[in-house]
Design an enzyme around this catalytic site. Sequence first.
Site, PDB file in Angstrom:
ATOM      1  N   ASP A  42     -13.983   8.525  -3.905  1.00  0.00           N
ATOM      2  CA  ASP A  42     -13.883   7.334  -4.749  1.00  0.00           C
ATOM      3  C   ASP A  42     -15.257   6.813  -5.175  1.00  0.00           C
ATOM      4  OD1 ASP A  42     -11.113   7.429  -4.118  1.00  0.00           O
ATOM      5  OD2 ASP A  42     -11.454   6.242  -2.319  1.00  0.00           O
ATOM      6  N   GLU A  67      -4.774   3.921 -10.897  1.00  0.00           N
ATOM      7  CA  GLU A  67      -5.530   3.194  -9.858  1.00  0.00           C
ATOM      8  C   GLU A  67      -7.025   3.290 -10.174  1.00  0.00           C
ATOM      9  OE1 GLU A  67      -4.697   5.241  -6.136  1.00  0.00           O
ATOM     10  OE2 GLU A  67      -5.000   7.182  -7.065  1.00  0.00           O
TER      11      GLU A  67
HETATM   12  C1  6LW Z   1      -8.044   5.099  -3.641  1.00  0.00           C
HETATM   13  C2  6LW Z   1      -7.588   5.496  -4.952  1.00  0.00           C
HETATM   14  C3  6LW Z   1      -7.670   6.932  -4.803  1.00  0.00           C
HETATM   15  O1  6LW Z   1      -7.917   3.788  -3.299  1.00  0.00           O
HETATM   16  O2  6LW Z   1      -7.252   7.235  -3.557  1.00  0.00           O
HETATM   17  O3  6LW Z   1      -8.438   8.928  -5.553  1.00  0.00           O
HETATM   18  C4  6LW Z   1      -7.185   6.027  -2.842  1.00  0.00           C
HETATM   19  N1  6LW Z   1      -8.132   7.714  -5.695  1.00  0.00           N
HETATM   20  O4  6LW Z   1      -8.259   5.048  -6.036  1.00  0.00           O
HETATM   21  C5  6LW Z   1      -7.719   6.259  -1.498  1.00  0.00           C
HETATM   22  O5  6LW Z   1      -9.021   6.792  -1.617  1.00  0.00           O
END
Ligand code: 6LW
Length: 567
Positions: free
Chosen positions: A16, A189
């Site tokens: 991340d 996300e």
């Molecule tokens: C994080 C999200 C993600 O919060 O996985 O790869 C989750 N992206 O953005 C956990 O790292």
Amino acid sequence: MSQVIQNPILPGFNPDPSVIRVGDDFYIATSTFEWFPGVRIHHSRDLVNWRLVGHVLTRSDQLDMRGFNNSDGVYAPALSHADGKFWLTFSCTHNSRGGAWMSTPCYVVTAESIEGPWSDPVAIGGGGFDPSLFHDDDGRKWVVNMTWDGRSGHDKFGDIVVQEFDAAEGKLKGKRVPIFAGTELGCTEGPQILKKNGYYYLITAEGGTEWNHAVTVCRSTDLFGPYEVHPQKYILSSRFQEENPLQRSGHGFFVDTPNGEWYLTHLCGRPVYDPDAYAFGPKYATGFSILGRETAIQKVEWRDGWPWLACGGNAPQMEVPAPDLPAHPWPTTDKVDNFDSKQLSSQWQTLREPAEESWCSLTQKPGHLRLIGRHYLSSRFDQSLLARRIEHHQMRAETLVEYHPESPMEMAGLVVYYDNGNYYFLKITRDDSDNKVVQVCSSIAGVYSEPGGDGQKGETAIIENDDPLYLRVTLDTQWYQFSYSTDGRHWANIGPRLNSTPLSDEYGNLIFKFTGSMVGIFACDVNEQGRHADFSHFSYEQLSADSKAPEANELQVSAVADLEAAS
Ligand code: 6LW
């Protein structure tokens, strides 16, 4: 010849990434989950060479994770710089095994210097993880977040929302406004906003952090939208590219150089393909990211007001042209930690709580790290365990430990750890006949076993004297092998080779496995007698220069075997 950036730039468990530039300095923040201290910060001046400068959440009053589940804790931090200081937002997610809903309290911390000290956390709401802070040119600040919706029949990944943040008051104000529902790929996300030439660019991670992962870009002239999606939709992804060594690519953000070149940092994984699993499905579905999720970088060009990978297409590259900046290498870090400093080196992490003098001391026996045994390795409390990331598919780690156990309930040694259900360890302990022994133990999916030996009782070796003992573990892509030595020159393997792939993000339940394999030292004293172990060094060494994960079934003649033969 111009320089090349070799991916991944941050190998091993560094997921991340959130990148910024301040003057001539680039910084990347990455997630740490249940490991303490929270949030790693890496620094570079040329995007080629990176060094760990420290952590953000270094005090238990900033981050208290005692009792947290595996892969709970600090999710996707986002770094920014405004008003002459650094800002970092993060969610401290917990109780995520509690059903469909999650608790995701979000916070912001600030610091004058990237090295800290960082402030106490200020709450900025919850309801979703991965918050970022967008500082608009008019001085207003906005928390950008995903939303988590646990209701039946609803997409769990709800809208991306923005809400104003009053920095002077340390409070959110106004309403949360939904600005983007995501594309059909879903799992939207990791939102962050970049403002450039009058456009708000909203960058999100989509597809989930596994094989379908992608970076989605959209833009609007108004913060609240409507947002139009990039003509290519996903400007970076490795889905459908099963031969690409950088799998799982997504969760990215942009950074420019002082000369106006652009780059995109992103998450990736370099899976090992287990040949036994490989027979049963498509390759991409049988990979195991034993090193966890790593950080890579790609070069970007802007055309028609949109960012594109400079190499064309949307496939991540292992080698990327470096920017036109003076090379800025850092001093190489020592392979050996002799524990002769007063402070733990920043590579070390502990589980859920800070290393405290009461159980982890560099002073009680100078030149040694003393671990005072506490809970057994499966506990979510009181772990006397110190570990560092495994960054290479072929590596060797070694320690020398002085330990005088008095019962089988006292054990100390070397551990390879993914989470509190999945680990292998080589322990020194005492058996029922009062012999000091070494033995390999394993926990996979929470099931304890003692491998090797007669099948009833694992392979053990009696150690005839009470001198310090050398312990070693090697990783050769798919296999770990433990060994020990009384003189540091003659080594004996102990226990069978152990499959590395169960210690990976993909093993078992795919949800909530977000970290990566670590190697370290530990002391347990389940009788709570406080028996200590003194470690006089710990070394970690890469055994192959190749940054691609070798195919697991091509490993028979290996760097490890060559090195063993040569030594
Ligand atoms: C994080 C999200 C993600 O919060 O996985 O790869 C989750 N992206 O953005 C956990 O790292």
